[in-house]
Design an enzyme around this catalytic site. Sequence first.
Site, PDB file in Angstrom:
ATOM      1  N   HIS A  13       1.561  -0.798   0.432  1.00 50.31           N
ATOM      2  CA  HIS A  13      -0.165  -0.307  -0.048  1.00 50.31           C
ATOM      3  C   HIS A  13       0.315   1.270   0.423  1.00 50.31           C
ATOM      4  O   HIS A  13       0.157   2.418  -0.466  1.00 50.31           O
ATOM      5  CB  HIS A  13      -0.615  -0.045   1.247  1.00 50.31           C
ATOM      6  CG  HIS A  13      -0.278   0.263   2.585  1.00 50.31           C
ATOM      7  ND1 HIS A  13      -0.417  -0.428   3.712  1.00 50.31           N
ATOM      8  CD2 HIS A  13      -0.061   1.694   3.695  1.00 50.31           C
ATOM      9  CE1 HIS A  13       0.573  -0.755   4.171  1.00 50.31           C
ATOM     10  NE2 HIS A  13       0.613   0.875   4.035  1.00 50.31           N
ATOM     11  N   ASP A  36      -0.891  -7.523   1.521  1.00 48.73           N
ATOM     12  CA  ASP A  36       0.173  -6.405   1.436  1.00 48.73           C
ATOM     13  C   ASP A  36       1.669  -6.384   1.894  1.00 48.73           C
ATOM     14  O   ASP A  36       1.804  -5.679   2.605  1.00 48.73           O
ATOM     15  CB  ASP A  36      -0.404  -5.067   2.776  1.00 48.73           C
ATOM     16  CG  ASP A  36       0.032  -3.806   2.675  1.00 48.73           C
ATOM     17  OD1 ASP A  36       0.594  -3.795   1.499  1.00 48.73           O
ATOM     18  OD2 ASP A  36      -0.349  -3.440   3.745  1.00 48.73           O
ATOM     19  N   SER A  63       4.832   1.723   7.772  1.00 46.26           N
ATOM     20  CA  SER A  63       4.880   0.645   7.378  1.00 46.26           C
ATOM     21  C   SER A  63       5.906  -0.025   6.651  1.00 46.26           C
ATOM     22  O   SER A  63       6.915   0.573   5.641  1.00 46.26           O
ATOM     23  CB  SER A  63       3.579   1.147   6.100  1.00 46.26           C
ATOM     24  OG  SER A  63       2.410   1.259   5.793  1.00 46.26           O
TER      25      SER A  63
END
Length: 246
Positions: free
Chosen positions: A63, A110, A200
Amino acid sequence: YIKTYFCMFPHIFFINGGLESGIVGGKEVKPHSRPNMASLQYRRQHKCGGMLISDDYVLTSAHCLDKTTNFLEVVLGAHNISQNEDSQQIIQVDKYIRNPKYENDGLTYDIMLLKVLLVLKWSFFWLPKNNEDIPAHVECSIAGWGMKKPGGRASDVLWEVSLKLQFSFECKNKWKHHFNSEKMICSVSDGKRAFCQGDSGSPLFCDSELKGMAAYTYPYDCTYKKYPEVYMKISAFLPWIKKNIK
């Protein structure tokens, strides 16, 4: 970047976003002690963490590349990302390789590989050898650039925090179908120590071994004690990683 699901948790935030990045309750890492950790940047602004896993591949969250961030640069050798340190190397991405199941299940898959343009002379993180269960209550650590408290100011230097892992069934009870016990792990929420928005793709180490990658946390408050923080379990994706980096 926010991806919205109309379900029990209407707003699950992927932990992305320049000035909202960070580590809560940690300490500054010894400068340049982790040159193989990457700052992924868009227009020279930090967006996500990442890790060098071979001479020319970086592992991060899928993402991190979205409609507003349509390209990324990889910065290695950084400690203070607001300065042009001599140790820093800015590398262009040649190819973005998202897990093919990401479009249908953005939480469970992800994960993304970045093929970079240069053959790098950095040392790199060693991947797990096989897909094995990780016990609860193990002491782990994660590092990233940014915020030292929810809603606070981002730090320009690399910070690190120690965390303990949680039982998978407890994470499943809290996050319901958003948590996949085979492909995810999670850490205890004590309200004091956490990763936060913007980290992330940052690597999680347990007993000095690479185990996970920061994925998502509770919206608005990454220290919220009711919900554990979630990481992708890297060993669960070994066949896909090895197939792509050959």
